[in-house]
Design an enzyme around this catalytic site. Sequence first.
Site: not given
Ligand code: AMP
Length: 127
Positions: A106, A110
């Site tokens: 994403v 985060h």
């Molecule tokens: P990353 O690989 O570090 O970019 O992690 C992205 C994280 O975002 C993953 O652990 C997903 O499960 C989480 N994620 C994606 N969409 C959502 C959402 N709508 N609400 C909460 N978490 C999300």
Amino acid sequence: MPIDPTLPYDDHNVFAKILRGEIPNRTVYEDEWALAFHDINPQAPTHVLVIPKGPYVSWDDFSAGASAEEIAGFVRAVGHVARSLGLVEPGYRLLANIGQHGHQEVPHLHVHLFGGKPLGPMLARFD
Ligand code: AMP
């Protein structure tokens, strides 16, 4: 798929939509600088994401371009969330994935906050 970290900030990413209230989230904490919410696909008994309110693609982008106030506010929010969830004892893990090798999916900065069980070694062996 990991993101391309060289692309400019994309206002249509899922966390931008969460910040605008366009899609729901399970909020843990919110202040002027940060929003914390439960990960939709938890990898530990506690798996919370903390995001800055500003439009930053990654830790790289944020650490280079955010103001001192934004950085202080975000870092304090991460610590506050961990304390408020009771994770300081017995401990927890912070993780920020950046770019292709970091497998960032994403494109809005985060920090993952994991806890609630012994988390084991940091990474699988690399050989
Ligand atoms: P990353 O690989 O570090 O970019 O992690 C992205 C994280 O975002 C993953 O652990 C997903 O499960 C989480 N994620 C994606 N969409 C959502 C959402 N709508 N609400 C909460 N978490 C999300």
